[in-house]
Motif scaffolding. Structure first.
Motif, PDB file in Angstrom:
ATOM      1  N   GLU A 299      -6.820   8.913  11.862  1.00  0.00           N
ATOM      2  CA  GLU A 299      -6.229   7.857  12.694  1.00  0.00           C
ATOM      3  C   GLU A 299      -6.613   6.477  12.177  1.00  0.00           C
ATOM      4  OE1 GLU A 299      -6.220  10.193  16.997  1.00  0.00           O
ATOM      5  OE2 GLU A 299      -8.056   9.236  16.266  1.00  0.00           O
ATOM      6  N   SER A 300      -7.857   6.335  11.755  1.00  0.00           N
ATOM      7  CA  SER A 300      -8.325   5.042  11.243  1.00  0.00           C
ATOM      8  C   SER A 300      -7.658   4.689   9.919  1.00  0.00           C
ATOM      9  CB  SER A 300      -9.846   5.063  11.068  1.00  0.00           C
ATOM     10  OG  SER A 300     -10.486   5.280  12.301  1.00  0.00           O
ATOM     11  N   ALA A 301      -7.518   5.670   9.026  1.00  0.00           N
ATOM     12  CA  ALA A 301      -6.913   5.413   7.710  1.00  0.00           C
ATOM     13  C   ALA A 301      -5.453   5.011   7.820  1.00  0.00           C
ATOM     14  CB  ALA A 301      -7.051   6.649   6.823  1.00  0.00           C
ATOM     15  N   SER A 302      -4.815   5.349   8.926  1.00  0.00           N
ATOM     16  CA  SER A 302      -3.398   5.006   9.081  1.00  0.00           C
ATOM     17  C   SER A 302      -3.172   3.528   9.372  1.00  0.00           C
ATOM     18  CB  SER A 302      -2.780   5.831  10.217  1.00  0.00           C
ATOM     19  OG  SER A 302      -3.229   5.380  11.487  1.00  0.00           O
ATOM     20  N   MET A 303      -4.221   2.777   9.698  1.00  0.00           N
ATOM     21  CA  MET A 303      -4.025   1.453  10.273  1.00  0.00           C
ATOM     22  C   MET A 303      -4.148   0.234   9.354  1.00  0.00           C
ATOM     23  SD  MET A 303      -3.209   2.309  13.287  1.00  0.00           S
ATOM     24  CE  MET A 303      -3.114   0.669  14.000  1.00  0.00           C
ATOM     25  N   PRO A 304      -5.102   0.164   8.410  1.00  0.00           N
ATOM     26  CA  PRO A 304      -5.445  -1.133   7.814  1.00  0.00           C
ATOM     27  C   PRO A 304      -4.304  -1.914   7.171  1.00  0.00           C
ATOM     28  CG  PRO A 304      -7.127   0.469   7.298  1.00  0.00           C
ATOM     29  CD  PRO A 304      -6.006   1.230   7.932  1.00  0.00           C
ATOM     30  N   LEU A 305      -3.588  -1.323   6.219  1.00  0.00           N
ATOM     31  CA  LEU A 305      -2.560  -2.089   5.509  1.00  0.00           C
ATOM     32  C   LEU A 305      -1.487  -2.614   6.454  1.00  0.00           C
ATOM     33  CD1 LEU A 305      -0.987  -1.383   2.077  1.00  0.00           C
ATOM     34  CD2 LEU A 305       0.486  -1.950   4.003  1.00  0.00           C
ATOM     35  N   THR A 306      -1.028  -1.752   7.346  1.00  0.00           N
ATOM     36  CA  THR A 306       0.055  -2.166   8.231  1.00  0.00           C
ATOM     37  C   THR A 306      -0.425  -3.147   9.292  1.00  0.00           C
ATOM     38  OG1 THR A 306      -0.294  -0.137   9.511  1.00  0.00           O
ATOM     39  CG2 THR A 306       1.474  -0.124   7.890  1.00  0.00           C
ATOM     40  N   VAL A 307      -1.643  -2.948   9.797  1.00  0.00           N
ATOM     41  CA  VAL A 307      -2.111  -3.869  10.832  1.00  0.00           C
ATOM     42  C   VAL A 307      -2.437  -5.239  10.239  1.00  0.00           C
ATOM     43  CG1 VAL A 307      -4.625  -3.457  10.855  1.00  0.00           C
ATOM     44  CG2 VAL A 307      -3.420  -3.904  12.986  1.00  0.00           C
ATOM     45  N   LEU A 308      -2.976  -5.274   9.025  1.00  0.00           N
ATOM     46  CA  LEU A 308      -3.211  -6.562   8.374  1.00  0.00           C
ATOM     47  C   LEU A 308      -1.896  -7.284   8.103  1.00  0.00           C
ATOM     48  CD1 LEU A 308      -6.044  -5.584   5.867  1.00  0.00           C
ATOM     49  CD2 LEU A 308      -6.246  -7.260   7.726  1.00  0.00           C
ATOM     50  N   THR A 309      -0.910  -6.546   7.617  1.00  0.00           N
ATOM     51  CA  THR A 309       0.404  -7.143   7.352  1.00  0.00           C
ATOM     52  C   THR A 309       1.024  -7.668   8.632  1.00  0.00           C
ATOM     53  OG1 THR A 309       0.756  -5.653   5.480  1.00  0.00           O
ATOM     54  CG2 THR A 309       2.699  -6.713   6.402  1.00  0.00           C
ATOM     55  N   ALA A 310       1.011  -6.850   9.680  1.00  0.00           N
ATOM     56  CA  ALA A 310       1.623  -7.258  10.943  1.00  0.00           C
ATOM     57  C   ALA A 310       0.888  -8.440  11.566  1.00  0.00           C
ATOM     58  CB  ALA A 310       1.642  -6.075  11.910  1.00  0.00           C
ATOM     59  N   TRP A 311      -0.437  -8.387  11.539  1.00  0.00           N
ATOM     60  CA  TRP A 311      -1.226  -9.485  12.106  1.00  0.00           C
ATOM     61  C   TRP A 311      -0.957 -10.782  11.348  1.00  0.00           C
ATOM     62  CZ3 TRP A 311      -5.050  -9.048  16.096  1.00  0.00           C
ATOM     63  CH2 TRP A 311      -5.739 -10.243  16.350  1.00  0.00           C
ATOM     64  N   GLU A 312      -1.014 -10.715  10.014  1.00  0.00           N
ATOM     65  CA  GLU A 312      -0.815 -11.922   9.220  1.00  0.00           C
ATOM     66  C   GLU A 312       0.586 -12.497   9.401  1.00  0.00           C
ATOM     67  OE1 GLU A 312      -4.058 -11.090   5.627  1.00  0.00           O
ATOM     68  OE2 GLU A 312      -1.918 -11.072   5.167  1.00  0.00           O
ATOM     69  N   ILE A 313       1.601 -11.637   9.458  1.00  0.00           N
ATOM     70  CA  ILE A 313       2.962 -12.157   9.562  1.00  0.00           C
ATOM     71  C   ILE A 313       3.190 -12.810  10.924  1.00  0.00           C
ATOM     72  CG2 ILE A 313       4.219 -10.126  10.444  1.00  0.00           C
ATOM     73  CD1 ILE A 313       6.333 -10.704   8.268  1.00  0.00           C
ATOM     74  N   LEU A 314       2.586 -12.256  11.971  1.00  0.00           N
ATOM     75  CA  LEU A 314       2.760 -12.823  13.309  1.00  0.00           C
ATOM     76  C   LEU A 314       1.906 -14.068  13.537  1.00  0.00           C
ATOM     77  CD1 LEU A 314       2.803  -9.522  15.387  1.00  0.00           C
ATOM     78  CD2 LEU A 314       4.680 -11.173  15.276  1.00  0.00           C
ATOM     79  N   PHE A 315       0.627 -13.966  13.168  1.00  0.00           N
ATOM     80  CA  PHE A 315      -0.314 -15.000  13.595  1.00  0.00           C
ATOM     81  C   PHE A 315      -0.699 -15.996  12.499  1.00  0.00           C
ATOM     82  CE2 PHE A 315      -1.384 -11.167  16.255  1.00  0.00           C
ATOM     83  CZ  PHE A 315      -0.636 -11.592  17.357  1.00  0.00           C
TER      84      PHE A 315
ATOM     85  N   LYS B  17     -17.527   6.378   0.145  1.00  0.00           N
ATOM     86  CA  LYS B  17     -17.123   7.776   0.016  1.00  0.00           C
ATOM     87  C   LYS B  17     -15.921   7.965   0.937  1.00  0.00           C
ATOM     88  CE  LYS B  17     -18.741  12.567   0.514  1.00  0.00           C
ATOM     89  NZ  LYS B  17     -18.269  12.974  -0.816  1.00  0.00           N
ATOM     90  N   ILE B  18     -14.768   8.252   0.348  1.00  0.00           N
ATOM     91  CA  ILE B  18     -13.517   8.254   1.098  1.00  0.00           C
ATOM     92  C   ILE B  18     -13.348   9.566   1.869  1.00  0.00           C
ATOM     93  CG2 ILE B  18     -11.004   8.144   0.880  1.00  0.00           C
ATOM     94  CD1 ILE B  18     -11.452   6.278  -1.530  1.00  0.00           C
ATOM     95  N   LYS B  19     -12.937   9.426   3.125  1.00  0.00           N
ATOM     96  CA  LYS B  19     -12.720  10.583   3.997  1.00  0.00           C
ATOM     97  C   LYS B  19     -11.237  10.829   4.280  1.00  0.00           C
ATOM     98  CE  LYS B  19     -17.138  11.374   4.917  1.00  0.00           C
ATOM     99  NZ  LYS B  19     -17.811  12.644   4.582  1.00  0.00           N
ATOM    100  N   ALA B  20     -10.430   9.776   4.245  1.00  0.00           N
ATOM    101  CA  ALA B  20      -8.994   9.904   4.514  1.00  0.00           C
ATOM    102  C   ALA B  20      -8.270   8.715   3.913  1.00  0.00           C
ATOM    103  CB  ALA B  20      -8.724   9.989   6.012  1.00  0.00           C
ATOM    104  N   ILE B  21      -7.029   8.944   3.497  1.00  0.00           N
ATOM    105  CA  ILE B  21      -6.185   7.861   2.964  1.00  0.00           C
ATOM    106  C   ILE B  21      -4.809   7.958   3.611  1.00  0.00           C
ATOM    107  CG2 ILE B  21      -7.371   7.714   0.743  1.00  0.00           C
ATOM    108  CD1 ILE B  21      -5.089   9.399  -0.473  1.00  0.00           C
ATOM    109  N   SER B  22      -4.099   6.835   3.644  1.00  0.00           N
ATOM    110  CA  SER B  22      -2.691   6.913   4.044  1.00  0.00           C
ATOM    111  C   SER B  22      -1.830   6.366   2.917  1.00  0.00           C
ATOM    112  CB  SER B  22      -2.429   6.167   5.355  1.00  0.00           C
ATOM    113  OG  SER B  22      -2.440   4.779   5.171  1.00  0.00           O
ATOM    114  N   VAL B  23      -0.579   6.765   2.928  1.00  0.00           N
ATOM    115  CA  VAL B  23       0.363   6.402   1.862  1.00  0.00           C
ATOM    116  C   VAL B  23       1.417   5.461   2.430  1.00  0.00           C
ATOM    117  CG1 VAL B  23       2.019   7.290   0.191  1.00  0.00           C
ATOM    118  CG2 VAL B  23      -0.076   8.563   0.652  1.00  0.00           C
ATOM    119  N   ASN B  24       1.698   4.401   1.685  1.00  0.00           N
ATOM    120  CA  ASN B  24       2.632   3.352   2.093  1.00  0.00           C
ATOM    121  C   ASN B  24       3.725   3.176   1.050  1.00  0.00           C
ATOM    122  OD1 ASN B  24       1.020   1.975   4.473  1.00  0.00           O
ATOM    123  ND2 ASN B  24      -0.460   2.326   2.853  1.00  0.00           N
ATOM    124  N   PRO B  25       4.798   2.467   1.382  1.00  0.00           N
ATOM    125  CA  PRO B  25       5.840   2.214   0.380  1.00  0.00           C
ATOM    126  C   PRO B  25       5.319   1.562  -0.903  1.00  0.00           C
ATOM    127  CG  PRO B  25       6.694   1.705   2.548  1.00  0.00           C
ATOM    128  CD  PRO B  25       5.225   2.015   2.729  1.00  0.00           C
TER     129      PRO B  25
END
Length: 337
Positions: free
Chosen positions: A123-139, A36-44
């Protein structure tokens, strides 16, 4: 359940660029969670798919897009072992499945993490896509580690966007790199500095600006904006045996021969690879999100949320897409249901 989607690709200014409709609530099987979704964020990726996935056609049923959500597990499939009903979660979704722009969504548990306890839904919805992308690209792509790379230099082209905003933090806090970020406006430059960038420069005249900042060449370069537009500068600035990675894709072949004499490595990063191809290490995204939740809870990392829009409506979703299409957003934009 209520959902918002589209049947044809239209400019966001058009009345039917998004439409609200009712559709059955899906039921989980296998390793799926019903959230059950509580918040979403929008990305490019949202507006790019809206603009291109139904060109010159009208779909028989509205397409539901959207990636990045925070919510509560409502029900689970029989093979689920990581979560139970009532768990608060956050995740970035799967490009091959129905998206987050709905009241409920099915999502494979292997790409879901428990929501950070100290963050709210927005705050939580703002993080997943970008943090996964950033983590994967770095590490995963650059394979950076503090043990061998501490003190090395990294140039991030597009530091104030969603991915750059978390990549700066990860590079500084976890890898202890010297971070050079590009940003063109005073407010975006200040944003990058607040996240930990050591040097912030304009993306214009990139080679001259990097060298004026005291770096003849850099060990790592990340492109978050336009790999073709900056390719010549990137090839000139990368150190021999350095590593370049990009998330932006290219409609024409890259001139990789420019990297040959320096023995430079080049990598693509696509956050959806693991879910799209059901890779053997698909559960790594669950592990990354779990690790990041702890880093957010202990204050090592901070949310990149910058704007919250209240209410899951067609007009609010259009507004979020308009902001993304402007190319002037700082951090992340979230819609709170």
């Amino acid at each position: 359940m209520k959902a918002i989607g589209f049947k044809t690709s239209l400019p966001i200014s058009e009345p039917e660029s998004f439409i609200e409709f009712e559709t059955p609530t899906p039921q989980p099987t296998g390793r799926d969670l019903l959230v059950k979704i509580k918040a979403i964020s929008v990305n490019p990726v949202d507006f790019k798919i809206r603009q291109n996935s139904a060109k010159d056609t009208v779909l028989p049923e509205p397409k539901i897009i959207g990636w990045d959500a925070a919510g509560v597990v409502e029900a689970v499939g029989k093979e689920v072992s990581l979560f139970k009903p009532g768990d608060e979660v956050y995740y970035a979704g799967d490009l091959t499945r129905s998206g987050t722009n709905a009241e409920y969504q099915l999502i494979d548990e292997r790409i879901v993490g428990r929501k950070p306890t100290t963050l709210n839904e927005a705050e939580s919805a703002s993080m997943p896509l970008t943090v996964l992308t950033a983590w994967e690209i770095l590490f995963d792509r650059l394979r950076i580690s503090a043990d061998k790379d501490s003190g090395k230099s990294i140039l991030m082209i597009g530091g104030a966007g969603g991915v750059g905003s978390i990549a700066i933090q990860l590079a500084k806090k976890l890898a202890h790199l010297k971070v050079i970020a590009t940003a063109s406006r005073p407010e975006t430059q200040e944003w990058c500095k607040s996240l930990g960038a050591d040097v912030v420069i304009s993306h214009q005249n990139l080679v001259e600006n990097v060298r004026a900042a005291g770096f003849k060449e850099v060990d790592f370069i990340l492109d978050f904006v336009d790999i073709n537009g900056y390719w010549d500068a990137i090839a000139e600035l990368i150190k021999p045996q350095g590593h370049i990675a990009s998330i932006t894709g290219s409609s024409v072949p890259l001139a990789l021969n420019k990297l040959k004499n320096k023995s430079v490595t080049f990598s693509w990063e696509f956050m959806y690879t693991r879910s799209m191809f059901q890779t053997d290490d698909m559960i790594q995204q669950h592990n990354i999100l779990s690790t990041v939740a702890k880093l957010l809870d202990d204050g090592t990392l901070k949310t990149t949320l910058n704007k919250t829009i209240i209410g899951f409506t067609v007009e609010n979703l259009k507004e979020a897409h308009r902001l993304q299409e402007s190319g002037k957003t700082i951090g992340k934009t979230v819609i709170l249901y």
